[in-house]
Design a protein around this motif. Structure first.
Motif, PDB file in Angstrom:
ATOM      1  N   THR A   9       0.707  -1.263  -0.031  1.00  0.00           N
ATOM      2  CA  THR A   9       0.002  -0.108   0.020  1.00  0.00           C
ATOM      3  C   THR A   9       0.875   1.234  -0.037  1.00  0.00           C
ATOM      4  O   THR A   9       2.029   1.089   0.169  1.00  0.00           O
ATOM      5  N   GLY A  10       0.227   2.526  -0.174  1.00  0.00           N
ATOM      6  CA  GLY A  10       0.855   3.729  -0.158  1.00  0.00           C
ATOM      7  C   GLY A  10       1.723   3.841  -1.301  1.00  0.00           C
ATOM      8  O   GLY A  10       1.494   3.312  -2.442  1.00  0.00           O
ATOM      9  N   VAL A  11       2.866   4.620  -1.217  1.00  0.00           N
ATOM     10  CA  VAL A  11       3.695   5.005  -2.389  1.00  0.00           C
ATOM     11  C   VAL A  11       4.907   4.059  -2.580  1.00  0.00           C
ATOM     12  O   VAL A  11       5.725   4.140  -1.600  1.00  0.00           O
ATOM     13  N   GLY A  41       9.519   9.264   3.215  1.00  0.00           N
ATOM     14  CA  GLY A  41       8.217   8.339   3.768  1.00  0.00           C
ATOM     15  C   GLY A  41       7.668   7.506   2.676  1.00  0.00           C
ATOM     16  O   GLY A  41       6.446   7.094   2.935  1.00  0.00           O
ATOM     17  N   VAL A  42       8.198   6.622   1.827  1.00  0.00           N
ATOM     18  CA  VAL A  42       7.645   5.856   0.851  1.00  0.00           C
ATOM     19  C   VAL A  42       7.452   4.435   1.547  1.00  0.00           C
ATOM     20  O   VAL A  42       7.882   4.314   2.717  1.00  0.00           O
ATOM     21  N   GLY A  75      15.400  -3.730   4.753  1.00  0.00           N
ATOM     22  CA  GLY A  75      14.153  -4.270   5.269  1.00  0.00           C
ATOM     23  C   GLY A  75      13.168  -3.368   5.906  1.00  0.00           C
ATOM     24  O   GLY A  75      12.147  -3.666   6.488  1.00  0.00           O
ATOM     25  N   ALA A  76      13.511  -1.970   5.567  1.00  0.00           N
ATOM     26  CA  ALA A  76      12.718  -0.896   6.089  1.00  0.00           C
ATOM     27  C   ALA A  76      11.278  -0.948   5.383  1.00  0.00           C
ATOM     28  O   ALA A  76      10.314  -0.659   5.998  1.00  0.00           O
ATOM     29  N   VAL A  77      11.352  -1.421   4.064  1.00  0.00           N
ATOM     30  CA  VAL A  77      10.127  -1.094   3.453  1.00  0.00           C
ATOM     31  C   VAL A  77      10.237  -2.643   2.492  1.00  0.00           C
ATOM     32  O   VAL A  77      11.573  -2.804   2.105  1.00  0.00           O
ATOM     33  N   PRO A  78       9.067  -3.036   1.983  1.00  0.00           N
ATOM     34  CA  PRO A  78       9.137  -4.350   0.964  1.00  0.00           C
ATOM     35  C   PRO A  78       9.902  -3.437  -0.199  1.00  0.00           C
ATOM     36  O   PRO A  78       9.678  -2.519  -0.692  1.00  0.00           O
ATOM     37  N   VAL A  79      10.576  -4.562  -0.845  1.00  0.00           N
ATOM     38  CA  VAL A  79      11.283  -4.288  -2.202  1.00  0.00           C
ATOM     39  C   VAL A  79      10.666  -5.301  -3.249  1.00  0.00           C
ATOM     40  O   VAL A  79      10.683  -6.573  -3.220  1.00  0.00           O
ATOM     41  N   ILE A  80       9.944  -4.818  -4.428  1.00  0.00           N
ATOM     42  CA  ILE A  80       9.499  -5.717  -5.454  1.00  0.00           C
ATOM     43  C   ILE A  80      10.538  -5.301  -6.734  1.00  0.00           C
ATOM     44  O   ILE A  80      11.072  -4.449  -6.910  1.00  0.00           O
ATOM     45  N   ALA A  81      10.500  -6.331  -7.401  1.00  0.00           N
ATOM     46  CA  ALA A  81      11.682  -6.452  -8.617  1.00  0.00           C
ATOM     47  C   ALA A  81      10.980  -6.749  -9.700  1.00  0.00           C
ATOM     48  O   ALA A  81      10.244  -7.772  -9.903  1.00  0.00           O
ATOM     49  N   TYR A 224       4.230  12.704  -2.523  1.00  0.00           N
ATOM     50  CA  TYR A 224       3.174  11.831  -2.598  1.00  0.00           C
ATOM     51  C   TYR A 224       2.875  11.120  -1.272  1.00  0.00           C
ATOM     52  O   TYR A 224       1.888  10.614  -1.287  1.00  0.00           O
ATOM     53  N   ALA A 225       3.657  11.078  -0.127  1.00  0.00           N
ATOM     54  CA  ALA A 225       3.528  10.678   0.853  1.00  0.00           C
ATOM     55  C   ALA A 225       2.499  11.333   1.644  1.00  0.00           C
ATOM     56  O   ALA A 225       1.519  11.049   2.321  1.00  0.00           O
ATOM     57  N   ARG A 226       2.840  12.955   1.539  1.00  0.00           N
ATOM     58  CA  ARG A 226       1.506  13.858   1.771  1.00  0.00           C
ATOM     59  C   ARG A 226       0.171  13.394   1.269  1.00  0.00           C
ATOM     60  O   ARG A 226      -0.711  13.277   1.894  1.00  0.00           O
ATOM     61  N   LEU A 227      -0.035  13.197   0.019  1.00  0.00           N
ATOM     62  CA  LEU A 227      -0.891  12.948  -0.721  1.00  0.00           C
ATOM     63  C   LEU A 227      -1.542  11.568  -0.060  1.00  0.00           C
ATOM     64  O   LEU A 227      -3.030  11.646   0.231  1.00  0.00           O
TER      65      LEU A 227
END
Length: 314
Positions: A9-11, A41-42, A75-81, A224-227
Motif C-alpha cells: 500500500t502507499g507510495v 516516507g515511501v 528491510g525498512a520497506v518491501p522491495v518488489i523486482a 506523494y507521501a503527503r497525498l
C-alpha cells in the motif's frame, strides 16, 4: 504458488537507476536515492521497472542495481523486482536472480515482441507464478508490450491465487475502476491495486487503489507521501491540493525538445535531471539510445522544481 503475507500500500516508487557518465551503475548515487526515498516516507520500492531502465541494462547491471536497492532498503520497506523479459523462460531467469537478492515480490508483464493472445498470456503468468513462492504482480503496460491485460484474466488469476496484485500503467482508468469492483464482487482480499498514473493518484485512491507507483515520486517522495496520508485520513482536500502541485511538477517531462526526444528520454531524462539538480545523484546520464537533457532543457526542469517548492542546488 504459496503467497506470503505482504501488504503493498502507499507510495512505491519505481526506483531510477543512476548511471555514471560512462554508463555503469552509480552505486553511491543509487544508495543516496534509496535513502532519499525512505526519508520521503515511501512504503515500498519497485526495482527494475520501466523508470529503472530495466530493458536498457545488461543482466550484470540489473543484478548490481537490485543488490544495492535491497541492501540499502535494509528491510525498512518491501522491495518488489521487475522481471521484465519478452518470453516466459527469460522472465523465470530474472525471477531466480530476484530470489537470490532477497526481494519481497516480483513483477512481470505480458510477453512482448512475440505475437501472443490472452491464452498465451495466461499460460505465461501462471508459469511465472508457479516458478516461485514470491508474490507475483502483473504489470499492465500496453504502451510497451502492445496489449492490455484483460480484466477477466486478471480477476481469474487473482481468484486462483496466481496474482497478488496489479501494477496498472495502462492509462485506462475505467478498466482500473472495473477491476477494483470486480475484486470486491469476487471477494478477493489482500490484492494490491497499484496505479502508475502520476497525475490522478488522488482519484485512483478514491476509486479503491491500494497504492501508487509514480515515477515522479523519485523526485518528490514527500509530496506523494503527503497525498497518501491525506487520502488515508479522509482529508481529500489536502490530497487534492497536493496532487495539483504534483501535476504542475510533472510538467518537467515536457522540458525536452520534442524534435529530438520522446518517450523514455522525456520521462527518465526529466526525473534524472531533476534528481541531479536536487543533489541526490551525481549525473543525469541515461542509457542509449536515450540522451541527457541539454542546458536549455535543464533550465526548464529547474524552473518547475523551484515553482514546486523544491530546494535546487546552485
Amino acid at each position: 504458488m504459496a503467497v506470503p503475507d505482504l501488504t503493498l500500500t502507499g507510495v512505491i516508487p519505481p526506483v531510477l537507476t543512476p548511471l555514471t557518465d560512462d554508463g555503469e551503475v552509480d552505486v553511491a548515487s543509487l544508495e543516496r536515492l534509496v535513502q532519499h526515498l525512505l526519508d520521503g516516507g515511501v512504503s515500498g520500492l519497485f526495482a527494475l521497472g520501466s523508470s529503472g531502465e530495466t530493458v536498457f541494462l545488461t543482466d550484470p547491471q540489473r543484478d548490481q542495481a537490485l543488490e544495492v536497492i535491497v541492501r540499502s532498503a535494509a528491510g525498512a520497506v518491501p522491495v518488489i523486482a521487475g522481471c521484465i523479459e519478452p518470453t516466459t523462460p527469460r522472465v523465470i531467469q530474472r525471477v531466480r536472480a530476484a530470489e537470490r537478492f532477497g526481494v519481497d515480490a516480483i513483477v512481470a508483464t505480458a510477453p512482448f515482441y512475440a505475437i501472443v493472445g490472452p491464452h498465451e498470456t495466461e499460460r505465461h503468468l501462471r508459469a511465472v507464478g508457479a516458478a516461485s513462492d514470491l508474490p507475483l504482480l502483473a504489470y499492465d503496460i500496453p504502451v510497451c508490450v502492445g496489449r492490455k491485460l484483460p480484466n477477466d484474466l486478471l480477476l481469474q488469476l487473482a481468484s486462483d491465487g496466481v496474482l497478488a496484485g496489479v501494477k496498472d500503467s495502462s492509462g485506462d482508468d475505467v478498466a482500473f475502476r472495473q477491476l477494483v469492483v470486480g475484486l470486491q464482487d469476487r471477494q478477493v482480499e489482500d490484492f494490491a491495486t497499484l496505479t502508475g498514473h502520476e497525475v490522478v493518484v488522488d482519484a485512483m485512491l478514491l476509486a479503491g487503489a491500494t497504492g501508487s507507483v509514480p515515477g515522479l515520486a523519485n523526485v518528490d517522495p514527500h509530496g506523494y507521501a503527503r497525498l497518501h496520508r491525506g487520502a488515508a485520513d479522509g482529508d481529500w482536500d489536502t490530497a487534492h491540493k497536493e496532487q495539483e502541485r504534483l501535476v504542475r511538477l510533472f510538467r518537467i517531462v515536457d522540458a525536452a525538445d520534442p524534435a529530438t526526444a520522446a518517450g523514455a528520454t522525456r520521462g527518465i531524462g526529466a526525473f534524472k535531471t531533476a534528481l541531479h539538480l536536487l543533489g541526490v545523484i551525481d549525473s543525469p546520464a541515461v542509457s542509449l539510445p536515450m540522451r541527457r537533457y541539454d542546458a536549455a532543457e535543464t533550465g526548464r526542469v529547474r524552473e518547475h522544481l523551484e515553482r514546486a517548492g523544491l530546494s535546487v542546488r546552485r
